[in-house]
Design an enzyme around this catalytic site. Structure first.
Site, PDB file in Angstrom:
ATOM      1  N   GLU A 124       4.029   7.990  -0.857  1.00 18.98           N
ATOM      2  CA  GLU A 124       4.103   6.689  -1.193  1.00 18.98           C
ATOM      3  C   GLU A 124       4.135   6.684  -2.688  1.00 18.98           C
ATOM      4  O   GLU A 124       3.194   7.148  -3.353  1.00 18.98           O
ATOM      5  CB  GLU A 124       2.778   5.877  -0.546  1.00 18.98           C
ATOM      6  CG  GLU A 124       2.734   4.296  -0.893  1.00 18.98           C
ATOM      7  CD  GLU A 124       1.732   3.617  -0.172  1.00 18.98           C
ATOM      8  OE1 GLU A 124       1.664   2.445  -0.446  1.00 18.98           O
ATOM      9  OE2 GLU A 124       0.934   4.339   0.476  1.00 18.98           O
ATOM     10  N   GLY A 264      -6.920   8.071  -4.710  1.00 21.07           N
ATOM     11  CA  GLY A 264      -8.053   8.485  -3.918  1.00 21.07           C
ATOM     12  C   GLY A 264      -7.682   8.998  -2.840  1.00 21.07           C
ATOM     13  O   GLY A 264      -8.442   9.839  -2.227  1.00 21.07           O
ATOM     14  N   MET A 266      -4.600   8.742   0.832  1.00 25.74           N
ATOM     15  CA  MET A 266      -3.231   8.322   1.466  1.00 25.74           C
ATOM     16  C   MET A 266      -3.330   8.420   2.961  1.00 25.74           C
ATOM     17  O   MET A 266      -3.631   9.177   3.643  1.00 25.74           O
ATOM     18  CB  MET A 266      -2.100   9.324   0.759  1.00 25.74           C
ATOM     19  CG  MET A 266      -0.621   8.791   1.221  1.00 25.74           C
ATOM     20  SD  MET A 266      -0.464   7.039   1.091  1.00 25.74           S
ATOM     21  CE  MET A 266       0.814   6.721   2.238  1.00 25.74           C
ATOM     22  N   GLU A 301      -8.496   4.052   4.552  1.00 23.85           N
ATOM     23  CA  GLU A 301      -7.485   4.877   5.073  1.00 23.85           C
ATOM     24  C   GLU A 301      -6.964   4.784   6.635  1.00 23.85           C
ATOM     25  O   GLU A 301      -6.201   4.930   7.096  1.00 23.85           O
ATOM     26  CB  GLU A 301      -7.441   6.376   4.499  1.00 23.85           C
ATOM     27  CG  GLU A 301      -7.458   6.300   2.880  1.00 23.85           C
ATOM     28  CD  GLU A 301      -6.470   5.577   2.224  1.00 23.85           C
ATOM     29  OE1 GLU A 301      -5.236   5.279   2.913  1.00 23.85           O
ATOM     30  OE2 GLU A 301      -6.681   5.304   1.083  1.00 23.85           O
ATOM     31  N   HIS A 304      -5.932   1.491   7.944  1.00 27.76           N
ATOM     32  CA  HIS A 304      -4.411   1.715   7.643  1.00 27.76           C
ATOM     33  C   HIS A 304      -3.996   1.735   8.963  1.00 27.76           C
ATOM     34  O   HIS A 304      -2.553   1.584   8.953  1.00 27.76           O
ATOM     35  CB  HIS A 304      -4.056   2.448   6.428  1.00 27.76           C
ATOM     36  CG  HIS A 304      -3.979   1.440   5.071  1.00 27.76           C
ATOM     37  ND1 HIS A 304      -3.295   0.421   4.998  1.00 27.76           N
ATOM     38  CD2 HIS A 304      -4.458   2.070   3.903  1.00 27.76           C
ATOM     39  CE1 HIS A 304      -3.277   0.215   3.734  1.00 27.76           C
ATOM     40  NE2 HIS A 304      -3.734   1.084   2.920  1.00 27.76           N
ATOM     41  N   GLU A 323      -2.216  -3.689   1.673  1.00 29.37           N
ATOM     42  CA  GLU A 323      -3.255  -3.308   1.054  1.00 29.37           C
ATOM     43  C   GLU A 323      -4.489  -4.367   0.871  1.00 29.37           C
ATOM     44  O   GLU A 323      -5.673  -3.938   0.976  1.00 29.37           O
ATOM     45  CB  GLU A 323      -2.916  -2.653  -0.382  1.00 29.37           C
ATOM     46  CG  GLU A 323      -1.843  -1.445  -0.538  1.00 29.37           C
ATOM     47  CD  GLU A 323      -2.524  -0.232   0.248  1.00 29.37           C
ATOM     48  OE1 GLU A 323      -3.714  -0.195   0.237  1.00 29.37           O
ATOM     49  OE2 GLU A 323      -1.908   0.760   0.270  1.00 29.37           O
TER      50      GLU A 323
END
Length: 900
Positions: A124, A264, A266, A301, A304, A323
């Protein structure tokens, strides 16, 4: 590299990709020096027009291309440094590409790269094109099967997305692992990891009764410091089930810690790669703040998995879709974890502490961004380099926009909107409008005649709105008339528009209460609404509300719990702020009032009124207010610590015009010293009380224990700043005798900032000798020196020559160079400081453009500085701009800064 002609990508130009790629089969022959990638893509034309198949690729070496088994010769395709263009005649076909890349040479840390002895990926936003040629855009979603082959001794662990199908030995000491991700995903969510790791794991049972394996991988020797991360992951899984009814959808979920990582962490599907700073923790090496950050980032994370992975972005302009929503979710997760098991009043205080921290972060990073050259809406309209738009606006302001929808709908309504969002869009790549549409459908049902039409403007407008408040009280009619007016001035590129484009009003949920002269709450009655706190719907440029039966002149408590990301303008007296800080029953507004009073003191001290009687009276009032708060047994230590923390210099800079950073830094140090002296007995009582509270306890990062340590260290810092008798000796004892890193840093920090040189040098040498083998702890050592008030450019340059320093590791660069340039106001705001900053931006740009671009934004506010500083920074901006090999990342930042 050179970017003067870098194209500007416009949101309005979006067109769907003309092909589907339903399945992707990748085979990797992994080696640091040279990795071969064999990709096999099933491709289907969507539209009958014969559009070419355009694939992205960077830093790749092409070996062969074939369609349905037929090898293509060069005349059948076009190839350059960034694209591979094919002209397939069939509507459906199989495309195979064999290529190579060089992980060990990849210092950008995008794509496939080497860190230590291991291989990692970061895709990303547009890193997959550095692995193989592909349609590197988020709306192309495919199911991936990945085969990894490597030397078993060098890379005993071979990991990728999804579920492990099988593992087998190969000849010549090699082995192979095959992974399948059952869910379609864009290529930015692809990941692989190869290396020799320790692994901590646990099997859990999901809500539906399935068994799922949770794993945390780390470098050999770091296993003892992964227990907290695994616990956080389990809590995240269980919380998402209970709060959002979202269950883990894979057989396993893996976290891998990487020493070299640009961000930080992914959220790659099922295989999350993390900066090791957000995985590794124990009492001896991590602070309470680190434990909290690890829990937050792991939660973020993992969440997500649904808000970003199962539903992803149609294009990168929609980045806040995933986000902003996921930051809101991780904020709620952290608040719930801090409040768990506490009675209602204590739980409210714990949640408020989290809210204060989130708003402080917003004001520190996002409000300045809104006022600078890179100002943009949470859904930008254009970019040159998408990596530059992973910003506080997209993340933190995006989360506030989600929170406002939660405020408008309430928890049940918001959950219904989330359920509708997943019902409509699971497995799709969608837009911010699609999310608001789902919420709007619920809002219309809840409030017939209302909709979120005006609210949608939050996604399109840049800048921080200002809401001015006018309050008129009539004792004869016992009525209070409140008028709210909103405006959002031109920012960023909008300032170049002539005439300026008018910004229509936003939908702002504005929470407020009224207090009597004794601080007691007043019941509000207006328009059929009543309560001690009301949320008013401000949807017009100016609106008025009349509150009845108000029997005394009220003091307003405005924007309670920070109900919208706006700046409130109201002319409080110092005495009214002190009353709110002492008595407001809404804890966030109580903290806010104290911060406003402290801000007035600091700005007065930094200006011409620094020695005036008015400024002294305000400081005396602030000290008296703090003394009352210190003795309030109903407030938690964590909350008191936030009250006693002065507004940061970066927040205060945005309130000065023109900005004079050195004067502000001196004022802040002076006020700390004065408050330390005026309240020295209070600080001693707090320090002793917190020591007694913690005495005999085994270290725990729980919220209550962390709050007690925070207040103890806060009190100690004020004592040392004020040179209270015995304070330095107390800090030394705490540092050398500490049994945890929080207390160790709590003792060392005031020594570095205030102790005689020999005491400071001895303590720093002791710290380095003890922790030199631990990179994350040594990052603290560098950062502490970088931010010390006495540190100069020469000091930082000397630290850069230290054997432990390297610009190539992002964490190390951030710990020293970034900390100095961003957070040492006293040291960097000088000609030598600006020159040093420019040199580091250019040096980093040759290694890692993404990291360089973040440093390039250190002086976004340069145009609002006092003239002398403004001219000195401009010279350095122009120097950077003249560099012939400037990356696209840095070019966009510097060119916009100079334009505005």
């Amino acid at each position: 590299m050179r970017t003067d002609t870098a194209p500007t990508i416009l949101r309005q130009d979006y067109t769907p990709y003309p092909f589907r790629i339903p399945t992707v089969d990748l085979t990797f022959d992994l080696a640091p020096g040279l990795t071969q990638v064999h990709s096999r893509l099933s491709v289907e034309r969507i539209h009958p027009e014969a559009a070419p198949l355009v694939l992205n690729g960077e830093a790749l070496n092409l070996i062969s291309i074939s369609i349905d088994g037929h090898v293509l010769s060069p005349e059948h395709y076009q190839l350059d440094d960034h694209q591979l263009i094919l002209h397939p005649e069939k509507a459906a076909f199989t495309l195979e590409i064999i290529s190579t890349c060089r992980p060990a040479e990849n210092t950008s840390l995008m794509g496939l790269y080497q860190s230590g002895h291991s291989l990692f990926t970061q895709c990303e936003a547009e890193g997959f094109r550095r692995i193989t040629w592909f349609a590197d855009r988020p709306d192309v979603m495919s199911r991936y099967t990945v085969t990894l082959q490597a030397d078993k001794t060098q890379f005993p662990h071979l990991l990728s997305n999804g579920n492990l199908l099988h593992h087998q030995a190969l000849p010549d000491g090699r082995h192979q692992a095959v992974w399948e991700d059952p869910h379609p995903k864009p290529c930015y969510l692809f990941a692989l990891v190869a290396g020799d790791f320790d692994c901590r794991e646990k099997t859990i049972t999901t809500r539906s009764g399935r068994q799922a394996l949770l794993q945390v991988y780390c470098d050999k020797g770091d296993y003892p410091r992964t227990a907290w991360a695994l616990d956080c992951l389990e809590r995240s899984v269980l919380w998402d089930e209970s709060r959002f009814n979202l269950e883990l959808d894979l057989d396993r979920f893996m976290i891998v810690a990487a020493r070299d990582f640009n961000m930080g962490a992914m959220e790659n599907k099922g295989l999350n790669i993390f900066n090791s700073a957000y995985v590794l923790a124990d009492a001896q090496t991590a602070t309470d703040a680190s434990f909290e950050a690890i829990e937050s980032v792991i939660g973020h994370e993992y969440f997500h998995n649904w808000t970003g992975n199962r539903i992803t972005c149609r294009d990168w302009f929609q980045l806040s879709l995933k986000e902003g929503l996921t930051v809101f979710r991780d904020q709620e997760f952290s608040a719930d974890m801090m409040a768990r098991g506490l009675p209602d009043s204590a739980a409210l205080s714990a949640r408020t502490v989290k809210r204060i921290d989130d708003v402080t972060a917003l004001r520190t990073a996002q409000f300045p961004e809104d006022a600078g050259p890179m100002a943009h809406p949470i859904r930008p309209d254009s970019y040159q380099e998408i990596g530059n738009f992973y910003t506080a606006t997209v993340y933190e302001k995006g989360a506030e926009v989600i929170r406002m929808q939660h405020t408008l709908l309430g928890e049940p309504g918001f959950q219904a909107g989330m359920a509708e969002y997943f019902r409509r869009h699971d497995g799709q790549a969608v837009t911010c409008d699609d999310f608001v549409n789902a919420m709007d459908s619920v809002y219309r049902q809840q409030a017939p005649g209302k909709d979120l039409a005006a609210f949608r403007r939050w996604y399109a407008q840049a800048g921080t709105p200002r809401v001015s408040v006018d309050l008129q009280y009539d004792p004869q009619t016992a009525q209070c008339v409140l008028t709210l007016s909103q405006r959002c001035d031109p920012v960023g590129v909008e300032k170049l528009q002539n005439p300026a484009v008018a910004k229509p009003p936003l939908h702002i949920p504005f929470a407020l209460g009224l207090l009597g002269a004794d601080g007691s709450p007043i019941l509000l009655e207006t328009d059929g609404l009543s309560g001690e706190t009301l949320v008013l719907d401000l949807t017009q440029t100016t609106q008025t509300w009349v509150f009845k039966n108000v029997t005394q002149r009220p003091v307003p408590s405005l924007l309670r719990n920070f109900s919208a990301p706006v700046i409130v303008e109201y002319n409080y007296t110092d005495e009214e702020l002190a009353l709110l800080a002492r008595k407001d029953p809404e804890p966030f507004s109580r903290w806010e009032a104290g911060q406003s009073l402290a801000t007035r003191c600091l700005l007065a001290m930094a200006g011409k009124q620094g020695q005036s009687g008015t400024a002294k009276a305000a400081i005396d009032l602030l000290a008296a207010t703090w003394a009352d708060i210190a003795g309030d047994a109903s407030l938690s230590p964590a909350y008191k610590t936030r009250v006693f923390t002065l507004p940061s210099e970066r927040v205060l800079l945005e309130k000065m015009s023109p900005i004079n950073p050195p004067a502000l830094a001196l004022a802040r140090r002076a006020l700390r010293r004065q408050l330390g002296q005026a309240l020295q007995d209070t600080w001693q009582t707090l320090y002793d009380d917190m020591c007694a509270t913690l005495d005999g306890q085994t270290y725990s990062p729980d919220a209550a224990s962390a709050g007690a340590r925070a207040l103890k260290n806060c009190a100690l810092a004020y004592q040392v700043a004020a040179t209270v008798s015995g304070a330095l000796e107390r800090a030394e004892r705490q540092y050398y005798n500490a049994d945890n890193m929080t207390d160790r840093m709590g003792g060392l920090t005031p020594l570095v900032n205030h102790a005689p040189e020999d005491v400071k040098t001895r303590a720093l040498a002791h710290f380095y000798d003890q922790w030199q083998a631990n990179p994350l702890v040594i990052d603290r050592w560098f950062a502490l020196q970088a931010t010390a008030s006495s540190t100069t450019v020469a000091d930082v340059q000397a630290l850069m020559a230290h054997p432990a320093f390297t610009l190539r590791n992002p964490n190390r660069a951030r710990s020293l160079v970034f900390q100095f340039c961003l957070n040492n106001i006293q040291g960097v705001y000088c000609e030598a400081g600006y020159a040093f900053w420019a040199e580091q931006v250019m040096a980093l740009d040759q290694i890692n453009p993404e990291i360089a671009a973040r440093l390039a934004r250190a002086f976004d506010h340069w145009g609002r500085l006092v003239p002398k500083e403004r001219q000195a920074i401009k010279l350095q901006l122009e120097k950077i701009m003249q560099r012939p090999s400037l990356s696209r990342n840095v070019y966009e930042i510097i060119s916009k800064a100079l334009t505005l």
